[in-house]
Design an enzyme around this catalytic site. Structure first.
Site, short mmCIF file in Angstrom:
data_model
loop_
_atom_site.label_atom_id
_atom_site.label_comp_id
_atom_site.label_asym_id
_atom_site.label_seq_id
_atom_site.Cartn_x
_atom_site.Cartn_y
_atom_site.Cartn_z
N CYS A 1 -58.92 66.48 -4.70
CA CYS A 1 -58.97 65.62 -5.85
C CYS A 1 -59.55 66.35 -7.14
O CYS A 1 -59.04 66.05 -8.41
CB CYS A 1 -59.34 64.15 -5.91
N ASP A 2 -60.67 67.01 -6.86
CA ASP A 2 -61.64 67.24 -8.01
C ASP A 2 -61.64 68.58 -8.19
O ASP A 2 -62.43 69.11 -9.27
CB ASP A 2 -62.84 66.55 -7.76
N CYS B 1 -63.99 64.97 -2.42
CA CYS B 1 -62.68 65.55 -2.26
C CYS B 1 -62.47 66.68 -2.89
O CYS B 1 -62.16 66.38 -4.26
CB CYS B 1 -61.72 64.14 -2.53
#
Ligand code: NAP
Length: 323
Positions: free
Chosen positions: A148-149, A145
């Site tokens: 997200c990261d 992701c």
């Protein structure tokens, strides 16, 4: 005995929440089991929670972030009276009506909820490479992701594995943060759409490593490299990266329904042509869990609308069904 609901919706991506909006507005008081976060690739709200800019969802000329779009879907469903529970169904029983849905211990005799119709919208999730240490490396350099990261990899060198639209989209997003992004693909041509390919080739921060399969991850406790093998020569090399993003496709979340509903050979739920009806009367399926072809947020939402209307009509045609 639990009360009998008219509609239970299992899953909360664009399909499930569109079904919730429509059934709520039809006065069917839907209960949505939205799931619970259990990994980076398995979140209430579905795959758009792991996405960045969505540029192709109609109504947003400037684009919209995936999580924001899903928050809006959810708020719209709540506004019309849908009940949303942050839980996962652990078992379903579709062999008799009303249908049973369990939360928690699946071995209890009584279901947690019973319903006259069930709409399934459990979606699909990211496929991993199946290499050693993948579970422990998630969050330590390995991700599915970018949204997200990506932030954690500012100015670093990153690899994205895959050659489809997801890989190109992730690489494009990551190039905003990273020093360099290398797309590692097992063939010498991309599967991604032309427009995404063109953007990838034009991006100076994106490089391509063709004909390469991933053999393993270097580094402990966090990733320091990706061990690759050339598919033509077998020669192995290490690509020095501190982040690896997997973008090699998705698997439908159908484990709960095996033995209860007909599945296609590839594991996706079977629905009747031009319909969201499954092989069990009163059970409907929409979104990516039954769509191995289009797999778009807008088609998922469209099929969620279809499922809601079909459930509503099924209830009208079976008035004795409500207890
Ligand atoms: P996909 O189109 O199935 O592509 C998966 C990629 O991963 C392929 O290039 C495949 O290689 C590679 N791959 C699969 N298994 C692998 C393995 N074990 N090792 C190494 N590589 C592997 O999946 P996707 O990119 O997630 O896209 C899914 C669908 O969503 C598509 O229909 C796509 O168009 C759509 N989508 C659209 C957008 C957008 O329009 N913005 C964004 C994301 C996704 P091969 O090519 O050799 O098979």
């Amino acid at each position: 005995m639990s009360d009998v609901r008219e509609v239970i919706i299992i899953g909360s991506g664009p399909a499930g929440l569109t079904a919730a909006i429509y059934t709520a507005r039809a006065g069917l008081s839907p209960l949505v089991l939205e799931g619970e976060p259990s990994s980076t690739s398995d979140q209430p709200g579905g795959q758009l929670m792991l996405t960045t800019d969505v540029e192709n969802f109609p109504g947003f000329p400037e684009g919209v972030m995936g999580p924001e779009l899903m928050q809006n879907f959810r708020a719209q469903a709540l506004r019309f009276g849908a009940e949303v529970q942050t839980v996962k169904a652990s078992r379903v029983e579709f062999s008799s009506r009303p249908f049973g849905v369990w939360i928690g211990d699946p071995d209890t005799a009584e279901p947690t909820h019973r319903a006259e119709t069930v709409i399934i919208s459990t979606g699909a999730q990211s496929i991993m490479l199946g290499l050693d240490r993948e579970a422990e490396l998630i969050g330590h350099g390995l991700s599915t992701c970018a949204t997200c990261d990506g932030f954690f990899f500012r100015d670093q060198e990153i690899a994205v594995v895959g050659g489809g639209d997801s890989a190109l989209e992730e690489a494009q997003f990551l190039s905003r943060f990273a020093g360099k992004v290398t797309i590692v693909h097992r063939r010498d041509e991309l599967r991604a759409s032309k427009i995404m390919q063109d953007r990838g080739f034009a991006n100076k921060k994106i490089e391509f490593r063709w004909n390469s399969i991933v053999k393993g991850y270097e580094g402990d406790p966090t990733i320091s490299g990706l061990r690759l093998a050339d598919t033509r020569t077998g020669e192995e090399s290490v690509l020095a990266v501190t982040g690896v993003f997997l973008a090699i496709g998705h698997r439908p979340n159908t484990g709960l329904f095996k033995g209860q509903l007909a599945l296609k050979d590839n594991g996706y739920l079977m629905t009747r042509p031009d319909s969201t009806r499954t092989d069990v009367d009163g059970v409907f399926a929409c979104g990516d869990v039954q769509d191995d072809y289009f797999r778009q947020a807008i088609t998922a939402a469209g099929s969620g609308c279809m499922a809601a209307i079909e459930a509503e009509r099924w209830l009208e045609d079976n008035p004795g069904a409500i207890h």
